[in-house]
Design a protein around this motif. Sequence first.
Motif, PDB file in Angstrom:
ATOM      1  N   UNK A 234       0.856  -1.177   0.000  1.00  0.00           N
ATOM      2  CA  UNK A 234       0.000   0.000   0.000  1.00  0.00           C
ATOM      3  C   UNK A 234       0.890   1.224   0.000  1.00  0.00           C
ATOM      4  N   UNK A 235       0.433   2.248  -0.648  1.00  0.00           N
ATOM      5  CA  UNK A 235       1.219   3.479  -0.738  1.00  0.00           C
ATOM      6  C   UNK A 235       0.426   4.649  -0.187  1.00  0.00           C
ATOM      7  N   UNK A 236       1.146   5.563   0.390  1.00  0.00           N
ATOM      8  CA  UNK A 236       0.557   6.820   0.845  1.00  0.00           C
ATOM      9  C   UNK A 236       1.474   7.932   0.354  1.00  0.00           C
ATOM     10  N   UNK A 237       0.907   8.876  -0.324  1.00  0.00           N
ATOM     11  CA  UNK A 237       1.690   9.997  -0.835  1.00  0.00           C
ATOM     12  C   UNK A 237       1.306  11.235  -0.041  1.00  0.00           C
ATOM     13  N   UNK A 238       2.308  11.878   0.496  1.00  0.00           N
ATOM     14  CA  UNK A 238       2.086  13.112   1.228  1.00  0.00           C
ATOM     15  C   UNK A 238       2.788  14.240   0.502  1.00  0.00           C
ATOM     16  N   UNK A 239       2.131  15.362   0.396  1.00  0.00           N
ATOM     17  CA  UNK A 239       2.750  16.554  -0.168  1.00  0.00           C
ATOM     18  C   UNK A 239       2.886  17.564   0.967  1.00  0.00           C
ATOM     19  N   UNK A 240       4.098  18.062   1.123  1.00  0.00           N
ATOM     20  CA  UNK A 240       4.351  19.007   2.201  1.00  0.00           C
ATOM     21  C   UNK A 240       5.061  20.232   1.640  1.00  0.00           C
ATOM     22  N   UNK A 241       4.770  21.347   2.200  1.00  0.00           N
ATOM     23  CA  UNK A 241       5.534  22.557   1.914  1.00  0.00           C
ATOM     24  C   UNK A 241       6.390  22.828   3.145  1.00  0.00           C
ATOM     25  N   UNK A 242       7.570  23.312   2.878  1.00  0.00           N
ATOM     26  CA  UNK A 242       8.459  23.628   3.993  1.00  0.00           C
ATOM     27  C   UNK A 242       9.222  24.884   3.640  1.00  0.00           C
ATOM     28  N   UNK A 243       9.751  25.516   4.630  1.00  0.00           N
ATOM     29  CA  UNK A 243      10.503  26.739   4.392  1.00  0.00           C
ATOM     30  C   UNK A 243      11.629  26.832   5.407  1.00  0.00           C
ATOM     31  N   UNK A 244      12.802  27.155   4.917  1.00  0.00           N
ATOM     32  CA  UNK A 244      13.968  27.404   5.745  1.00  0.00           C
ATOM     33  C   UNK A 244      14.605  28.693   5.250  1.00  0.00           C
ATOM     34  N   UNK A 245      15.506  29.243   6.030  1.00  0.00           N
ATOM     35  CA  UNK A 245      16.218  30.446   5.566  1.00  0.00           C
ATOM     36  C   UNK A 245      17.649  30.417   6.087  1.00  0.00           C
ATOM     37  N   UNK A 246      18.527  31.090   5.378  1.00  0.00           N
ATOM     38  CA  UNK A 246      19.895  31.304   5.837  1.00  0.00           C
ATOM     39  C   UNK A 246      20.206  32.784   5.716  1.00  0.00           C
ATOM     40  N   UNK A 247      20.995  33.281   6.646  1.00  0.00           N
ATOM     41  CA  UNK A 247      21.373  34.693   6.642  1.00  0.00           C
ATOM     42  C   UNK A 247      22.881  34.792   6.861  1.00  0.00           C
ATOM     43  N   UNK A 248      23.523  35.589   6.047  1.00  0.00           N
ATOM     44  CA  UNK A 248      24.960  35.806   6.156  1.00  0.00           C
ATOM     45  C   UNK A 248      25.286  36.491   7.476  1.00  0.00           C
ATOM     46  N   UNK A 249      26.249  35.915   8.203  1.00  0.00           N
ATOM     47  CA  UNK A 249      26.718  36.509   9.448  1.00  0.00           C
ATOM     48  C   UNK A 249      27.996  37.308   9.182  1.00  0.00           C
ATOM     49  N   UNK A 250      28.998  36.635   8.638  1.00  0.00           N
ATOM     50  CA  UNK A 250      30.226  37.290   8.182  1.00  0.00           C
ATOM     51  C   UNK A 250      31.054  36.273   7.421  1.00  0.00           C
ATOM     52  N   UNK A 251      31.939  36.732   6.577  1.00  0.00           N
ATOM     53  CA  UNK A 251      32.772  35.826   5.781  1.00  0.00           C
ATOM     54  C   UNK A 251      31.920  34.837   5.026  1.00  0.00           C
ATOM     55  N   UNK A 252      32.103  33.543   5.293  1.00  0.00           N
ATOM     56  CA  UNK A 252      31.292  32.479   4.701  1.00  0.00           C
ATOM     57  C   UNK A 252      30.397  31.823   5.757  1.00  0.00           C
ATOM     58  N   UNK A 253      30.249  32.478   6.892  1.00  0.00           N
ATOM     59  CA  UNK A 253      29.443  31.977   8.010  1.00  0.00           C
ATOM     60  C   UNK A 253      27.997  32.422   7.837  1.00  0.00           C
ATOM     61  N   UNK A 254      27.090  31.430   7.774  1.00  0.00           N
ATOM     62  CA  UNK A 254      25.663  31.695   7.665  1.00  0.00           C
ATOM     63  C   UNK A 254      24.960  31.088   8.869  1.00  0.00           C
ATOM     64  N   UNK A 255      23.842  31.677   9.237  1.00  0.00           N
ATOM     65  CA  UNK A 255      23.001  31.076  10.257  1.00  0.00           C
ATOM     66  C   UNK A 255      21.707  30.645   9.588  1.00  0.00           C
ATOM     67  N   UNK A 256      21.408  29.351   9.697  1.00  0.00           N
ATOM     68  CA  UNK A 256      20.193  28.803   9.113  1.00  0.00           C
ATOM     69  C   UNK A 256      19.108  28.704  10.157  1.00  0.00           C
TER      70      UNK A 256
END
Length: 95
Positions: free
Chosen positions: A3-25
């Motif tokens: 048996x199969x179950x298909x779920x569709x989900x929306x998701x959202x994440x973000x990243x923001x530059x802190x300095x140099x190549x350092x990001x906070x997700x």
Amino acid sequence: MLTEAIQTMRDQVSVALQDGMHFQGTIDAFTIDLDAATAVGGAGRGPQPLRVLLLAMAGCTAMDVISILRKKRRRVSGLEVEARALIHRVIGKVT
């Protein structure tokens, strides 16, 4: 029987530059620091994003295994999943 179950989900994440190549997700109320390798300007302030993907795959696998074992009413005292990757990088150049 399959048996199969298909779920569709929306998701959202973000990243923001802190300095140099350092990001906070940000994922919901959780944050994770990401940084590049020191060879390309990182400062060791967090794991490299590609390695976080590998960690996420190991986490998904572990959760699937635990879920299956618990549905089969198996007693589990511990579980550890190790994932390895062979990564080939192509360094591009914008012209």
